[in-house]
Design a protein around this motif. Structure first.
Motif, mmCIF file in Angstrom:
data_model
loop_
_atom_site.group_PDB
_atom_site.id
_atom_site.type_symbol
_atom_site.label_atom_id
_atom_site.label_comp_id
_atom_site.label_asym_id
_atom_site.label_seq_id
_atom_site.Cartn_x
_atom_site.Cartn_y
_atom_site.Cartn_z
ATOM 1 N N TYR A 47 0.842 -1.198 0.000
ATOM 2 C CA TYR A 47 0.000 0.000 0.000
ATOM 3 C C TYR A 47 0.876 1.247 0.000
ATOM 4 O O TYR A 47 1.848 1.343 0.759
ATOM 5 C CB TYR A 47 -0.890 -0.001 1.230
ATOM 6 C CG TYR A 47 -1.697 1.273 1.430
ATOM 7 C CD1 TYR A 47 -3.008 1.358 0.989
ATOM 8 C CD2 TYR A 47 -1.142 2.375 2.065
ATOM 9 C CE1 TYR A 47 -3.752 2.510 1.181
ATOM 10 C CE2 TYR A 47 -1.873 3.537 2.258
ATOM 11 C CZ TYR A 47 -3.176 3.594 1.811
ATOM 12 O OH TYR A 47 -3.896 4.744 1.999
ATOM 13 N N MET A 54 -5.698 -2.122 -2.051
ATOM 14 C CA MET A 54 -6.591 -2.835 -1.133
ATOM 15 C C MET A 54 -6.175 -4.297 -0.961
ATOM 16 O O MET A 54 -6.821 -5.033 -0.211
ATOM 17 C CB MET A 54 -8.030 -2.779 -1.649
ATOM 18 C CG MET A 54 -8.276 -3.602 -2.900
ATOM 19 S SD MET A 54 -10.004 -3.617 -3.407
ATOM 20 C CE MET A 54 -10.098 -2.019 -4.211
ATOM 21 N N LEU A 226 -11.330 -5.027 4.591
ATOM 22 C CA LEU A 226 -11.847 -4.221 3.481
ATOM 23 C C LEU A 226 -12.831 -3.164 3.960
ATOM 24 O O LEU A 226 -12.823 -2.031 3.472
ATOM 25 C CB LEU A 226 -12.518 -5.132 2.451
ATOM 26 C CG LEU A 226 -11.613 -5.747 1.385
ATOM 27 C CD1 LEU A 226 -12.405 -6.722 0.527
ATOM 28 C CD2 LEU A 226 -10.967 -4.681 0.521
ATOM 29 N N HIS A 229 -10.848 -0.520 5.531
ATOM 30 C CA HIS A 229 -10.146 0.188 4.463
ATOM 31 C C HIS A 229 -11.077 1.183 3.773
ATOM 32 O O HIS A 229 -10.706 2.345 3.538
ATOM 33 C CB HIS A 229 -9.608 -0.827 3.453
ATOM 34 C CG HIS A 229 -8.812 -0.229 2.337
ATOM 35 N ND1 HIS A 229 -7.568 0.325 2.520
ATOM 36 C CD2 HIS A 229 -9.098 -0.091 1.019
ATOM 37 C CE1 HIS A 229 -7.106 0.773 1.359
ATOM 38 N NE2 HIS A 229 -8.014 0.532 0.440
ATOM 39 N N MET A 230 -12.274 0.741 3.480
ATOM 40 C CA MET A 230 -13.251 1.622 2.830
ATOM 41 C C MET A 230 -13.637 2.781 3.744
ATOM 42 O O MET A 230 -13.769 3.924 3.307
ATOM 43 C CB MET A 230 -14.492 0.820 2.442
ATOM 44 C CG MET A 230 -15.553 1.626 1.712
ATOM 45 S SD MET A 230 -16.893 0.579 1.089
ATOM 46 C CE MET A 230 -17.534 -0.079 2.630
ATOM 47 N N GLN A 242 -11.933 5.632 -4.789
ATOM 48 C CA GLN A 242 -11.301 4.365 -4.416
ATOM 49 C C GLN A 242 -12.105 3.651 -3.325
ATOM 50 O O GLN A 242 -12.112 2.421 -3.256
ATOM 51 C CB GLN A 242 -9.873 4.608 -3.945
ATOM 52 C CG GLN A 242 -8.901 4.992 -5.047
ATOM 53 C CD GLN A 242 -8.971 6.462 -5.405
ATOM 54 O OE1 GLN A 242 -9.811 7.203 -4.901
ATOM 55 N NE2 GLN A 242 -8.079 6.902 -6.280
ATOM 56 N N THR A 246 -13.508 -0.074 -3.513
ATOM 57 C CA THR A 246 -13.335 -1.058 -2.447
ATOM 58 C C THR A 246 -14.672 -1.683 -2.071
ATOM 59 O O THR A 246 -14.758 -2.889 -1.816
ATOM 60 C CB THR A 246 -12.701 -0.396 -1.214
ATOM 61 O OG1 THR A 246 -11.454 0.214 -1.587
ATOM 62 C CG2 THR A 246 -12.457 -1.413 -0.111
#
Length: 273
Positions: A47, A54, A226, A229-230, A242, A246
């Motif tokens: 990353y 991701m 995830l 991350h989102m 992005q 995701t």
């Protein structure tokens, strides 16, 4: 009577249509907003602020989901079998377990996160790690698996058990060969719901797993799923496109995991749906 039946039929069909329409709109919106922004750089191993990859989050998500199910599924299924097949009807232990299950089902996820941080991360000195997140999620999904197992076993007609016992099969053989295959679809439904909660959880994992972007190297590594991350991308306000991408991958991953779980459940139940 005909008018009432027609009105009931219209209401049922209308409700089903509205439910399907909401689902289609949600999925369609995320696909339209996310799919065009998928790039090869978003699947690089490391990353960076340029690629916003991701891929570490995908690996972390799979690890967390699998380990959480490994911890919670046997405990939940065995507890359900105990409540239905072995415990005395109306015993205090049964009432206590059901009370605990219902209570755990109603606790907000952020409370689980605080508990996981205080107990697993600090008291057990696991820190922000995969293990802390896995143990916290296992506690969260345990009520789902217990309740689905219990309801599925209660739905199995008692004549099947009586017939198997009358033919000379023992208690354990009856459960494994007769009861379990019939109850498997219902049990699997609870496991699939548990998978969905694991994949979509953010608050509890934020306090236990952490939000680092590194690829996990051990069970004591920190990371982000995830959904986390989102959340981080959208909250920063710099990578909204992005974040939608995701979300699209998250939907695809959830469908793949659920389909695989369903396939495994059908195989375990002897090929019957």
């Amino acid at each position: 009577m005909k008018n009432r039946s027609l009105a009931a039929k219209v209401m049922i069909m209308g409700s089903a249509f509205v439910t399907f329409a909401i689902l289609a709109i949600l999925i369609g919106y995320i696909v339209i907003k996310g799919a065009p922004h998928l790039t090869a750089e978003m699947f690089e191993r490391t990353y960076t602020t340029e690629n916003v990859s991701m891929f570490p989050a995908i690996i972390t998500t799979l690890i967390v989901v699998v380990l959480s199910l490994i911890v919670a599924t046997p405990i939940g299924i065995f507890t359900g079998f105990y409540l239905v097949e072995y415990a005395k009807k109306g015993s205090k232990i049964v009432r206590l377990i059901r009370l605990a299950t219902e209570t755990l089902s109603g606790i907000p996820s952020i409370i689980y996160g605080l508990f996981g941080m205080l107990f697993f991360s600090i008291a057990l000195k696991l820190g922000y790690s995969i293990l802390s997140g896995v143990f916290t999620l296992a506690i969260m999904i345990l009520p789902l698996i217990i309740r689905s197992t219990e309801e599925s076993l209660l739905a199995v007609h008692s004549s099947l058990r009586s017939g198997s016992l009358a033919l000379g099969a023992g208690k354990l053989r009856t459960i494994v060969r007769v009861v379990l295959p019939v109850a498997m679809p219902g049990i699997l439904s609870g496991v699939i719901l548990a998978i969905g909660r694991c994949v979509g959880e953010t608050a509890a994992l934020m306090f236990t797993l952490g939000t680092t972007t590194d690829m996990p190297t051990s069970l004591l590594s920190s990371g982000r799923t995830l959904s986390l991350h989102m959340y981080v991308l959208s909250s920063e306000g710099l990578f909204v496109d992005q974040a939608f991408a995701t979300g699209f991958i998250l939907i695809v991953l959830t469908l793949v995991i659920n389909s695989l779980s369903t396939f495994i459940g059908i195989k375990l139940s002897g090929g019957t749906k």
